[in-house]
Design a protein around this motif. Structure first.
Motif, PDB file in Angstrom:
ATOM      1  N   ASP A 148       0.818  -1.346  -0.011  1.00  0.00           N
ATOM      2  CA  ASP A 148      -0.017  -0.010  -0.080  1.00  0.00           C
ATOM      3  C   ASP A 148       0.856   1.240  -0.023  1.00  0.00           C
ATOM      4  O   ASP A 148       0.405   2.393  -0.480  1.00  0.00           O
ATOM      5  CB  ASP A 148      -0.876  -0.077   1.304  1.00  0.00           C
ATOM      6  N   ASN A 189      -6.078   1.277  -4.044  1.00  0.00           N
ATOM      7  CA  ASN A 189      -7.042   0.003  -3.781  1.00  0.00           C
ATOM      8  C   ASN A 189      -8.087   0.167  -2.698  1.00  0.00           C
ATOM      9  O   ASN A 189      -8.121   1.213  -2.162  1.00  0.00           O
ATOM     10  CB  ASN A 189      -5.890  -1.110  -3.594  1.00  0.00           C
ATOM     11  N   ASP A 190      -8.816  -0.700  -2.348  1.00  0.00           N
ATOM     12  CA  ASP A 190      -9.779  -0.865  -1.211  1.00  0.00           C
ATOM     13  C   ASP A 190      -9.341  -0.199   0.015  1.00  0.00           C
ATOM     14  O   ASP A 190      -9.899   0.433   0.732  1.00  0.00           O
ATOM     15  CB  ASP A 190     -10.544  -2.069  -1.016  1.00  0.00           C
ATOM     16  N   ARG A 191      -8.198  -1.206   0.413  1.00  0.00           N
ATOM     17  CA  ARG A 191      -7.627  -0.772   1.737  1.00  0.00           C
ATOM     18  C   ARG A 191      -6.987   0.704   2.060  1.00  0.00           C
ATOM     19  O   ARG A 191      -7.368   1.138   3.270  1.00  0.00           O
ATOM     20  CB  ARG A 191      -6.445  -1.732   1.884  1.00  0.00           C
ATOM     21  N   SER A 217     -15.555  -2.339   0.507  1.00  0.00           N
ATOM     22  CA  SER A 217     -16.126  -3.628   0.388  1.00  0.00           C
ATOM     23  C   SER A 217     -17.377  -3.791   0.943  1.00  0.00           C
ATOM     24  O   SER A 217     -18.288  -4.777   0.311  1.00  0.00           O
ATOM     25  CB  SER A 217     -15.462  -4.543   1.405  1.00  0.00           C
ATOM     26  N   ASN A 251     -17.193   1.545  -7.179  1.00  0.00           N
ATOM     27  CA  ASN A 251     -16.496   0.852  -8.066  1.00  0.00           C
ATOM     28  C   ASN A 251     -17.008   0.145  -9.118  1.00  0.00           C
ATOM     29  O   ASN A 251     -18.086  -0.308  -9.009  1.00  0.00           O
ATOM     30  CB  ASN A 251     -15.525  -0.069  -7.256  1.00  0.00           C
ATOM     31  N   GLU A 269     -10.389  -6.835  -5.455  1.00  0.00           N
ATOM     32  CA  GLU A 269      -9.504  -5.935  -6.067  1.00  0.00           C
ATOM     33  C   GLU A 269      -9.831  -5.599  -7.401  1.00  0.00           C
ATOM     34  O   GLU A 269      -9.135  -5.224  -8.361  1.00  0.00           O
ATOM     35  CB  GLU A 269      -8.133  -6.172  -5.705  1.00  0.00           C
TER      36      GLU A 269
END
Length: 228
Positions: free
Chosen positions: A22, A33-35, A59, A93, A102
């Motif tokens: 990340d 990304n999602d995180r 998510s 997304n 992802e």
């Protein structure tokens, strides 16, 4: 960097676990990304601890959009307490494949403001995610506060949303937009729905601000890592 090094856990913040990879994403001109988005939303939630505000993790927003089971969706949404929230922010997304983690290639933002009975979609790339935002709206609107809310809530595409100037900063536009809306909500004296956050976005979400935000989020992570 080897896979094991990239997967190394570097920070746990609330319910979010960040990994070494990340940092690489934030260090270069790469798609978020999602995180990283979940981390920043969690940080915003800590900075704006109002019970009226909900920032939905990527998510969770993705599952709401794509949940095939209507009855299961109702149970899934209950802990979010949507009827108690006045401002709800969802990342959107364009991944259509629920089996692909992802996935997707573009982020946008859907904001719900109960005082105005409106869902507003902000897309930094010419409404690229309009179909996905509308799908999320249709999935969640019936659980937003009873039958009266279902009939009154409207959907709007904000055509004046600040636009990205490259192919990879869409996630940063989402984080910058979320920050601006939360700040507007806490500082605005006009909460009756007649004045929204659009002018604040034009002033505060610019290419230069978004460009600096990559470094800002990276710095926040490193500061938190140093305190662990």
């Amino acid at each position: 960097m080897g896979k094991s090094a990239a997967d190394e856990k570097i920070l746990s913040y609330n319910d979010v676990v960040l990994r070494r990879s990340d940092l690489d994403i934030l260090s270069g001109p790469y798609y978020l990304n999602d995180r990283i988005i979940e981390f920043y939303f969690s940080l915003l939630s800590s900075s704006h601890p109002s019970e009226d505000i909900l920032l939905v993790p990527p998510s969770i927003a993705f599952w709401i959009t794509n949940c095939p089971d209507v009855d299961g969706l109702k149970d899934f949404l209950e802990p979010l307490k949507l009827p108690d929230k006045n401002l709800v922010i969802f990342p959107v997304n364009n991944n259509d494949d629920v089996s692909l983690a992802e996935g997707g290639s573009h982020w946008s933002l859907l904001a719900y403001y109960r005082s105005a009975n409106i869902f507003v979609h902000h897309d930094s790339n010419q409404q690229m995610n309009k179909r996905h935002a509308m799908k999320l709206f249709k999935s969640v609107v019936g659980y937003n506060g009873g039958p009266s809310s279902t009939s009154n809530d409207k959907y709007q595409e904000c055509i004046d949303t600040p636009q990205q100037v490259n192919g990879y900063d869409c996630g940063l536009y989402v984080t910058a937009t979320a920050r601006t809306i939360c700040s507007w909500y806490e500082s605005s004296e006009n909460k009756d729905g007649t004045d929204l956050w659009f002018s604040a976005l034009k002033e505060q979400v610019t290419p230069s601000v978004v460009g600096e935000m990559r470094k800002e989020i990276l710095g926040l992570i490193k500061d938190l890592m140093a305190k662990q």
